[in-house]
Design a protein around this motif. Structure first.
Motif, short mmCIF file in Angstrom:
data_model
loop_
_atom_site.label_atom_id
_atom_site.label_comp_id
_atom_site.label_asym_id
_atom_site.label_seq_id
_atom_site.Cartn_x
_atom_site.Cartn_y
_atom_site.Cartn_z
N LEU A 1 0.84 -1.20 0.00
CA LEU A 1 0.00 0.00 0.00
C LEU A 1 0.88 1.24 0.00
O LEU A 1 1.64 1.49 0.94
CB LEU A 1 -0.92 0.00 1.23
CG LEU A 1 -1.80 1.24 1.41
CD1 LEU A 1 -2.78 1.39 0.24
CD2 LEU A 1 -2.56 1.17 2.73
N CYS B 1 2.06 -4.40 3.78
CA CYS B 1 2.43 -5.18 2.60
C CYS B 1 1.99 -6.63 2.80
O CYS B 1 2.40 -7.28 3.76
CB CYS B 1 3.94 -5.11 2.37
SG CYS B 1 4.51 -6.08 0.96
N LEU C 1 -1.55 1.02 -4.97
CA LEU C 1 -0.84 -0.12 -4.41
C LEU C 1 0.13 -0.70 -5.44
O LEU C 1 -0.26 -0.93 -6.60
CB LEU C 1 -1.81 -1.22 -3.95
CG LEU C 1 -2.89 -0.79 -2.95
CD1 LEU C 1 -4.20 -0.46 -3.68
CD2 LEU C 1 -3.15 -1.90 -1.93
#
Length: 264
Positions: free
Chosen positions: A53, A81, A100
């Motif tokens: 992210l 993550c 992302l």
């Protein structure tokens, strides 16, 4: 092509499709862009996947779990993550605009998905003010590598490159392919990416593909750069913090490397 520059759009932006692009990375790489209320699902039958992210607020739903994650940006807050094995159904739902970073690769191993959180990010403060006059001062962040994820065929982290400084420096190389996905604190920020014997202008949402030769990075003065660094282990030759320095520049590691500047 060793540098990929894209004008990103809503949805999944594909940078590398390893099955189609003969770039030597052995990984697929993309950027997922969602607006509030949108969802996107990954379910790869043969590939493990890592999702980092970069900004925004999202919900990760996977393997019967739900994780709420938020991040202002890559410069002010640490990451969430997710690393998940093949055939894992992952649904990402955005509560705000969100972006992302995504990379995946073939892996026959089955393992429990792992969510790396801001509390578990490994951070190395490298390049002190006493080394090369502070010119390679940076933060190296690792989500997972061979030490904490030996079941994965990948490595993923982030590097915070301060304005006007260098990172991935002195120049070095390793046999394993690597990618750098660049973000800047200002959209017009830029830097330089040295890889594969070439020099590329690194820009917002650009991807440097490193398959050979010595590599290093720098950001222009006034612009902070953060790049995701992803490595694919080679079969029988995993990346184990592997670093082969350019012999021409090995002297830069000396504690007195810049003392001559102040003499006379």
């Amino acid at each position: 092509m060793a540098y990929i520059d894209k004008q990103v759009v809503n949805g999944y932006n594909e940078y590398i499709n390893a099955a189609v692009d003969d770039m030597g990375t052995q990984m697929d790489v993309g950027l997922l862009v969602l607006d509030a209320g949108q969802s996107y699902t990954f379910e790869l039958p043969d590939k493990e996947i890592a999702i980092d992210l970069l900004e925004g607020e999202v919900t990760f739903a996977y393997a019967g779990k739900t994780v709420e994650a938020s991040r202002k940006d890559v410069f002010h807050e640490e990451a969430y993550c997710l690393l998940a094995p093949r055939a894992t159904k992952i649904e990402i739902t955005a509560k705000s605009h969100a972006e992302l970073y995504v990379q995946d690769t073939l892996n026959e191993k089955d393992y429990e998905p792992v969510m790396y959180t801001p509390e578990t990010v490994q951070t190395q403060h490298a390049g002190s003010n006493n080394e090369l006059m502070g010119c390679m001062k940076r933060e190296i962040k690792t989500f997972f590598d061979l030490d904490n994820a030996p079941f994965s065929n990948m490595v993923l982290g982030e590097v915070l490159n301060y304005p006007g400084k260098w990172s991935s420096y002195p120049p070095h190389h390793h046999p394993q392919p690597e990618v750098y996905f660049h973000r800047f604190d200002y959209p017009d920020g830029f830097g330089a990416s040295f890889a594969n014997g070439e020099i590329y202008k690194s820009r917002q949402n650009g991807l440097t593909v490193i398959t050979s030769g010595f590599h290093s990075q720098t950001a222009a003065p006034g612009y902070a750069m953060c790049y995701m660094w992803g490595i694919r282990h080679l079969d029988g030759d995993p990346w184990n913090k592997t670093r082969i320095d350019d012999k021409e520049h090995e002297w830069l590691w000396k504690s007195d490397a810049n003392e001559h500047i102040f003499q006379g």
